[in-house]
Design a protein around this motif. Sequence first.
Motif, PDB file in Angstrom:
ATOM      1  N   GLU A  53      -4.319  -9.874  -5.393  1.00 60.84           N
ATOM      2  CA  GLU A  53      -3.989  -8.488  -5.737  1.00 60.84           C
ATOM      3  C   GLU A  53      -4.261  -7.465  -4.637  1.00 60.84           C
ATOM      4  OE1 GLU A  53      -6.373  -5.805  -6.854  1.00 60.84           O
ATOM      5  OE2 GLU A  53      -8.072  -6.987  -6.152  1.00 60.84           O
ATOM      6  N   HIS A  54      -4.858  -7.893  -3.505  1.00 56.82           N
ATOM      7  CA  HIS A  54      -5.089  -6.935  -2.423  1.00 56.82           C
ATOM      8  C   HIS A  54      -5.229  -7.689  -1.105  1.00 56.82           C
ATOM      9  CE1 HIS A  54      -7.927  -3.633  -0.542  1.00 56.82           C
ATOM     10  NE2 HIS A  54      -6.941  -3.989   0.254  1.00 56.82           N
ATOM     11  N   GLU A  55      -4.087  -7.879  -0.415  1.00 54.85           N
ATOM     12  CA  GLU A  55      -4.096  -8.576   0.874  1.00 54.85           C
ATOM     13  C   GLU A  55      -3.124  -7.851   1.807  1.00 54.85           C
ATOM     14  OE1 GLU A  55      -6.352 -10.907   0.980  1.00 54.85           O
ATOM     15  OE2 GLU A  55      -6.593 -11.385  -1.135  1.00 54.85           O
ATOM     16  N   HIS A  56      -3.100  -8.302   3.057  1.00 51.28           N
ATOM     17  CA  HIS A  56      -2.228  -7.643   4.049  1.00 51.28           C
ATOM     18  C   HIS A  56      -1.513  -8.675   4.923  1.00 51.28           C
ATOM     19  CE1 HIS A  56      -4.122  -3.692   3.314  1.00 51.28           C
ATOM     20  NE2 HIS A  56      -5.221  -4.399   3.146  1.00 51.28           N
ATOM     21  N   ILE A  57      -0.265  -8.365   5.248  1.00 55.35           N
ATOM     22  CA  ILE A  57       0.480  -9.161   6.236  1.00 55.35           C
ATOM     23  C   ILE A  57       0.403  -8.489   7.596  1.00 55.35           C
ATOM     24  CG2 ILE A  57       2.784  -9.983   6.929  1.00 55.35           C
ATOM     25  CD1 ILE A  57       1.566 -11.600   4.612  1.00 55.35           C
ATOM     26  N   ILE A 171       0.978   2.466  -6.634  1.00 59.20           N
ATOM     27  CA  ILE A 171       0.633   3.586  -5.755  1.00 59.20           C
ATOM     28  C   ILE A 171      -0.643   3.195  -5.029  1.00 59.20           C
ATOM     29  CG2 ILE A 171      -0.044   6.026  -5.644  1.00 59.20           C
ATOM     30  CD1 ILE A 171       1.455   6.301  -8.433  1.00 59.20           C
ATOM     31  N   LYS A 172      -0.599   3.205  -3.683  1.00 60.36           N
ATOM     32  CA  LYS A 172      -1.821   2.903  -2.917  1.00 60.36           C
ATOM     33  C   LYS A 172      -2.262   4.194  -2.237  1.00 60.36           C
ATOM     34  CE  LYS A 172      -5.059   0.760  -0.591  1.00 60.36           C
ATOM     35  NZ  LYS A 172      -5.015  -0.356   0.352  1.00 60.36           N
ATOM     36  N   ILE A 173      -3.477   4.594  -2.540  1.00 61.69           N
ATOM     37  CA  ILE A 173      -4.032   5.767  -1.863  1.00 61.69           C
ATOM     38  C   ILE A 173      -5.398   5.379  -1.303  1.00 61.69           C
ATOM     39  CG2 ILE A 173      -2.801   7.467  -3.291  1.00 61.69           C
ATOM     40  CD1 ILE A 173      -5.481   7.871  -4.835  1.00 61.69           C
ATOM     41  N   HIS A 295      -9.353 -10.934  -1.205  1.00 55.01           N
ATOM     42  CA  HIS A 295      -9.957 -11.118   0.119  1.00 55.01           C
ATOM     43  C   HIS A 295      -9.834  -9.845   0.951  1.00 55.01           C
ATOM     44  CE1 HIS A 295      -8.325 -15.171  -1.040  1.00 55.01           C
ATOM     45  NE2 HIS A 295      -9.515 -15.570  -0.625  1.00 55.01           N
ATOM     46  N   ASP A 296      -8.786  -9.039   0.673  1.00 57.53           N
ATOM     47  CA  ASP A 296      -8.425  -7.919   1.558  1.00 57.53           C
ATOM     48  C   ASP A 296      -8.330  -8.470   2.993  1.00 57.53           C
ATOM     49  OD1 ASP A 296      -7.882  -5.478   2.646  1.00 57.53           O
ATOM     50  OD2 ASP A 296      -9.911  -4.677   2.430  1.00 57.53           O
ATOM     51  N   SER A 297      -7.591  -9.556   3.094  1.00 56.25           N
ATOM     52  CA  SER A 297      -7.571 -10.286   4.367  1.00 56.25           C
ATOM     53  C   SER A 297      -6.195 -10.227   5.012  1.00 56.25           C
ATOM     54  CB  SER A 297      -8.005 -11.729   4.096  1.00 56.25           C
ATOM     55  OG  SER A 297      -8.252 -12.404   5.284  1.00 56.25           O
TER      56      SER A 297
HETATM   57 ZN   LIG Z   1      -6.965  -3.536   2.264  1.00 54.62          ZN
END
Ligand SMILES: [Zn+2]
Length: 357
Positions: A53-57, A171-173, A295-297
Amino acid sequence: MDIDEFDDFKILLWLILFLLFGIIIITCKRDPGDYIMTVNGPVPSSQTGITLEHEHILVDFIGADSTGYSRWDKKEVIIKALPYIDDIKKNGVNTFIECTPSYLGRDPWLLKELSKQTGINFITNTGYYGARNNLYVPESFYSSGPAEISALWINEFINGIEGSGVKPGFIKIAVDPADTLSPEHRKIITAAALAHLKTGLVIASHTGPEKPAFEQINILKELHVDPSAFIWVHAQRGSIESNILAAEEGAWVSLDNVRERPGLEPGAPNSIKWYANRISELKKKNLLNKVLISHDSGWYDPAKPNGGTFNGFTDIFDFLIPALKDEGLTDTDIDLLLVKNPQKAFTIRIRTLNPKL
Ligand SMILES: [Zn+2]
């Protein structure tokens, strides 16, 4: 009743049945059911499966005034990211929520291509990232009010992002971790509340400590937005008591940055055992149904040669789940954390305290 009358009666009966079927079909069409918004359009919430639910490419830290699509080569980013997506597919992941906001490297075309190549649902976002003292908000932000800002985000939800046809799924803030929100960050959460009430997109706010978390929740409540429309991102930086309080209010408590940190003593803050313990404490309070984990990875960084070091997305499966089982969590609990909670949090639905809105 003679024969003629009987025939008339049969025709009438058929007519009534026909009308009833028509009404049922029209009603079904009006209510498509719960859905999430992926880069390929709506998908029934029941089909999201295991979700990160919270990762990055990709993340580009250069700042709003200098970032742009020309800073990275999509093909190169995809080549770098693909092995890590293959790894999560082996763990059964079906949905990947990409949390990179606009002006920080959000790229809907890139995510659409990745989805095509991997078969995984990707979800992107709208909103502004105010943390780091507004380095990632555009100049126009300062002269705009919350209604004007929310109109830009609502427009992305209705018409898609920058001609890509891709619509945001949340919505990401982001706000700074200070004890009191700055006027700019009050404006951002206010814009998010207005956009939520029009779109039903959940608000994921990079926050950290508890004071700015509760200030945002209170602003949402003043604007008649139910706290269940709010994801407190990096809630692991708040105390367990504050996590419990926020979850009791209905907010989503997102424990991010789950990572095996070999140098840490087991049980030390941010160790896997520490995360497992916090999740278990929330379960004891019957609040596991408000917990999200990530992971926010990742990610490809265009400022670094070949995108720099890319961290994978498997520590939850390799380390956290076994630790949660040691704490006594069941398969049903794990299913809640990885499937049902993200499904519910990211379902497009207006959550208001005022039923008249
Ligand atoms: Zn993040």
